[in-house]
Each structure stands twice: as C-alpha cells, then as structure tokens.
Design a protein around this motif. Structure first.
Motif, short mmCIF file in Angstrom:
data_model
loop_
_atom_site.label_atom_id
_atom_site.label_comp_id
_atom_site.label_asym_id
_atom_site.label_seq_id
_atom_site.Cartn_x
_atom_site.Cartn_y
_atom_site.Cartn_z
N LEU A 117 0.83 -1.21 0.00
CA LEU A 117 0.00 0.00 0.00
C LEU A 117 0.86 1.25 0.00
O LEU A 117 0.62 2.19 -0.78
N GLU A 118 1.86 1.29 0.87
CA GLU A 118 2.74 2.46 0.92
C GLU A 118 3.54 2.61 -0.37
O GLU A 118 3.81 3.73 -0.81
N ALA A 119 3.93 1.50 -0.97
CA ALA A 119 4.68 1.55 -2.23
C ALA A 119 3.85 2.20 -3.33
O ALA A 119 4.32 3.07 -4.06
N LEU A 120 2.59 1.81 -3.46
CA LEU A 120 1.73 2.38 -4.49
C LEU A 120 1.44 3.85 -4.21
O LEU A 120 1.35 4.66 -5.14
N ARG A 121 1.31 4.21 -2.95
CA ARG A 121 1.12 5.62 -2.61
C ARG A 121 2.33 6.46 -3.03
O ARG A 121 2.19 7.64 -3.36
N ALA A 122 3.50 5.86 -3.00
CA ALA A 122 4.73 6.57 -3.35
C ALA A 122 5.06 6.45 -4.84
O ALA A 122 6.16 6.79 -5.26
N SER A 123 4.10 5.96 -5.64
CA SER A 123 4.28 5.77 -7.09
C SER A 123 5.33 4.72 -7.42
O SER A 123 6.00 4.80 -8.45
N HIS A 124 5.49 3.74 -6.53
CA HIS A 124 6.35 2.61 -6.80
C HIS A 124 5.52 1.48 -7.41
O HIS A 124 4.32 1.64 -7.64
N SER A 209 6.83 -13.66 -0.76
CA SER A 209 7.69 -12.46 -0.73
C SER A 209 7.05 -11.36 -1.57
O SER A 209 6.12 -11.59 -2.33
N LEU A 210 7.61 -10.17 -1.40
CA LEU A 210 7.17 -8.99 -2.14
C LEU A 210 8.42 -8.24 -2.59
O LEU A 210 9.34 -8.04 -1.79
N ILE A 211 8.47 -7.85 -3.86
CA ILE A 211 9.57 -7.02 -4.36
C ILE A 211 8.98 -5.66 -4.72
O ILE A 211 8.05 -5.56 -5.50
N VAL A 212 9.54 -4.62 -4.11
CA VAL A 212 9.14 -3.24 -4.38
C VAL A 212 10.15 -2.62 -5.32
O VAL A 212 11.37 -2.73 -5.10
N LEU A 213 9.67 -1.97 -6.38
CA LEU A 213 10.55 -1.34 -7.36
C LEU A 213 10.24 0.15 -7.45
O LEU A 213 9.08 0.56 -7.35
N TRP A 214 11.29 0.94 -7.64
CA TRP A 214 11.09 2.37 -7.86
C TRP A 214 12.24 2.91 -8.71
O TRP A 214 13.29 2.28 -8.85
N ARG A 215 12.02 4.07 -9.30
CA ARG A 215 13.04 4.69 -10.15
C ARG A 215 14.11 5.30 -9.29
O ARG A 215 13.86 5.99 -8.32
N SER A 216 15.37 5.01 -9.65
CA SER A 216 16.50 5.55 -8.88
C SER A 216 16.75 7.00 -9.28
O SER A 216 16.29 7.46 -10.32
#
Length: 216
Positions: A117-124, A209-216
């Motif tokens: 949930l927090e990942a999607l809120r952060a546009s991840h 497991s869960l893998i969270v991805l975001w732009r560096s």
C-alpha cells in the motif's frame, strides 16, 4: 463500518484493455497510452518475466521498442523463479530501477500488504510471490484494496499471467489479506488466504515475498 477504496499503480488506465503511460516510440516529446504486456501462461517462469516487464514498463514509461529490449534482456537473465533470480532479472535490464525484497513468514501477511500500500502511494510498483498447495506464482500488484477508516490493507489486486486476461478492469486475481480461507477454497494448514479469480476460480494461498521497485 468499512470504507473501502482501490488504489492502483500510477499511470495506468483500464477503460477497456489495461494501458500505461509510455514514451512515444518515434521520439516525439510527451507521453501516450500503450497496451500493457499481458499474456496468459501456466508457466511460473513466464509469469515472473511478464510481471517484471509490466512493472518496469509502468515505472520507466517505456516505449514499445524499449519494452521489447527490456524483455529480451530479462528473459536471458531469468534462470529460475526464486527471489534472487527475479532480482537479477530486473538488474540485467540496465534500467535505472531499484528493487527491494521483503520476505514473508507466518503472521506477516498484514505487514506485506502495508508495504504494498505504501509503495503504491509513493508511485512505486510491486511484484508478489505467492503459492497454493499445487503451485507457486509471481504476479504484478496492480492495486491494493484498503479501508480508509482504519488505514489497513484488505486485499492485493493482482495482474496474474496465470489467469484470464482482464477487460475494463485492472486486475484479474484478488488475494484477501484479512479473511481466513475456508472450506470453499480447499484451505489446508499453512495456506490461510483466499485467492479469487474474477472468473470464479478460487484457492487458498500464502504469500512468500514482495519485491518493491522504484526509479532511482
């Protein structure tokens, strides 16, 4: 009283097919909506690959040629379906994407839901690895259902290559995080979550497991 909302990955739409905001293949400035890669497959490896490419395409706003190249590199690097293999697959594309692994154990269901949930809120973006008594799967967490009154995640909304392609809907599989699986989904010890397809199929699963991805 529950006040449920669906929060989806930023940059998608699903009036008909699931689409994402992408760069123009011709190099023209600006973004356009392209169909997200969706392909039905019973193969765990293919499902993992498709989920990786979906997340990379959405995060990187990849054009169609860029998405095909990322798919080629990822396919070449994906040697298995474990967490480490999927992380190497993401890294092999050379895209400026960071991936962080969160491993589950018994009792961590709500924890992984909160991370998603927090990942999607952060546009991840997120990939989830889950299993039933019969098989294991990777899928894209395209959305999270959550309760505005409590702030708790209630379900993971998945785009799973093992299920039928969605139409006018972003997800095709739903894993309930709070309701315990019962006899109707053939629950067994260790598999305590309801997993329901929009086409009616259901089974009991657990999250690995869960893998969270975001732009560096």
């Amino acid at each position: 009283m529950a006040h449920l909302e669906h929060l989806f990955v930023r940059g998608i739409r699903f009036d008909t097919e699931v689409q994402y905001l992408a760069q123009h293949a011709s190099g023209v400035d600006g973004l356009t909506y392209e169909n997200l890669l969706i392909r039905k497959s019973a193969s765990v490896r293919t499902g993992a690959l498709i989920s990786v490419i979906q997340c990379l395409a959405v995060l990187g706003q990849l054009s169609r040629p860029q998405m095909r190249e990322a798919q080629r590199l990822a396919r070449k690097a994906l040697q298995g379906t474990g967490d480490d293999s999927v992380l190497r697959c993401i890294d092999a594309t050379g895209l400026p994407i960071v991936a962080e692994l969160h491993v589950s154990d018994s009792g961590q269901t709500g924890h992984l839901g909160a991370i998603a949930l927090e990942a999607l809120r952060a546009s991840h973006a997120c990939l989830v690895h889950f299993e039933s008594a019969a098989a294991n799967r990777w899928a894209t967490v395209i959305g999270v259902e959550w309760d505005r009154a409590t702030g708790e995640p209630k379900a993971l909304l998945l785009l799973d290559a093992g299920a039928n392609e969605p139409w006018a809907c972003a997800h095709n599989v739903r894993i309930e995080l709070r309701a315990e699986a019962g006899r109707s989904v053939r629950a067994s010890p260790g598999f305590t979550l309801n997993c329901r397809h929009l086409t009616g199929e259901a089974c009991a699963v657990r999250l690995r497991s869960l893998i969270v991805l975001w732009r560096s």
